[in-house]
Design an enzyme around this catalytic site. Structure first.
Site, PDB file in Angstrom:
ATOM      1  N   LYS A 120      13.131  -2.585  -5.276  1.00 18.31           N
ATOM      2  CA  LYS A 120      11.756  -2.702  -5.775  1.00 18.31           C
ATOM      3  C   LYS A 120      11.619  -3.876  -6.743  1.00 18.31           C
ATOM      4  O   LYS A 120      10.678  -4.674  -6.641  1.00 18.31           O
ATOM      5  CB  LYS A 120      11.329  -1.405  -6.462  1.00 18.31           C
ATOM      6  CG  LYS A 120       9.876  -1.407  -6.938  1.00 18.31           C
ATOM      7  CD  LYS A 120       9.522  -0.125  -7.672  1.00 18.31           C
ATOM      8  CE  LYS A 120      10.100  -0.104  -9.061  1.00 18.31           C
ATOM      9  NZ  LYS A 120       9.631   1.032  -9.863  1.00 18.31           N
ATOM     10  N   ASP A 138       6.307   1.366  -5.645  1.00 26.36           N
ATOM     11  CA  ASP A 138       6.523   2.229  -6.799  1.00 26.36           C
ATOM     12  C   ASP A 138       5.849   3.565  -6.538  1.00 26.36           C
ATOM     13  O   ASP A 138       5.404   3.860  -5.422  1.00 26.36           O
ATOM     14  CB  ASP A 138       5.995   1.566  -8.070  1.00 26.36           C
ATOM     15  CG  ASP A 138       4.468   1.461  -8.082  1.00 26.36           C
ATOM     16  OD1 ASP A 138       3.817   1.703  -7.029  1.00 26.36           O
ATOM     17  OD2 ASP A 138       3.911   1.134  -9.143  1.00 26.36           O
TER      18      ASP A 138
END
Length: 213
Positions: A120, A138
């Site tokens: 991420k 997220d």
């Protein structure tokens, strides 16, 4: 979400926010990497509060290393897991200096090799700093993608790959910002604010919520 609804879904989000960006504050690629590394399980507001004190003092790998662990912790102690994040940041700075000439690398493989940098974080840096069409999933993007039916998935990687397939190329670079902001302020976790939502007509979520009386 029907395939025919995806383009107008993003067109509507774009019309409301033509140039979306991260809410993390930074002035260089290294500052961005640092802020994203610190943001795991923390809010952007909390990270910005800490980096407003840290960056004027240390905003390069050399200066972060010069602080050392204990002094670095003093600047970021308001952030969750700050001790382990300080350790990861210091190790990352050493690698940047030893292997990359002090510069943040531009490849996923090199970014993910840095301590504390997962997929991420790498996606955020690649997208925000280098303009690549990556999708940093997220909790907000995961929720919005599943709730709306845009890109359902059982884990962040499934959602990421589904988004890369379904989001029209013209919207892909900015898509993760629109989805994060939508999840943060409208399609919120406990109860989505459907009556405020400009894209509710394209969303699979039912029943739509009503304004409080």
């Amino acid at each position: 979400m029907r395939a025919s609804d995806i383009e107008p879904f993003f067109a509507t989000l774009k019309a409301a926010n033509p140039e979306p960006n991260t809410e993390l504050e930074y002035t260089s690629v290294f500052e961005l990497l640092t802020a994203v590394l610190l943001s795991a399980q923390a809010t952007d507001v909390g990270v910005n509060k800490a980096t407003r004190r840290l960056f004027p003092v240390a905003n390069t790998p050399q200066k972060i290393l010069a602080l050392g662990h204990d002094r670095l912790c003093e600047y970021i102690k308001t952030i969750g897991l700050y001790r382990s994040k300080a350790k990861h940041l210091l190790e990352t700075c050493r690698i940047l200096l030893e292997q990359h000439g002090g510069q943040v690398p531009r490849t996923r493989e090199a970014l993910e090799a840095l301590p504390g940098v997962g997929r991420k974080t790498a996606n955020v840096v690649l997208n925000v700093a280098f303009g690549e069409p990556t999708m940093a999933v997220d909790t907000h993007i995961f929720r919005v993608s599943n709730r709306t039916g845009l890109a359902p998935g059982k884990n962040p990687l499934q959602v990421e790959l589904a988004l890369l397939r379904r989001v029209p190329p013209a919207y892909l670079v900015d898509a993760h910002h629109w989805l994060i902001l939508h999840g943060r302020y409208v399609c919120v976790a406990r109860k989505p604010l459907c009556w405020k939502c400009h894209v509710a007509r394209y969303c699979d979520f039912t029943p739509k919520t009503l304004p409080p009386t």
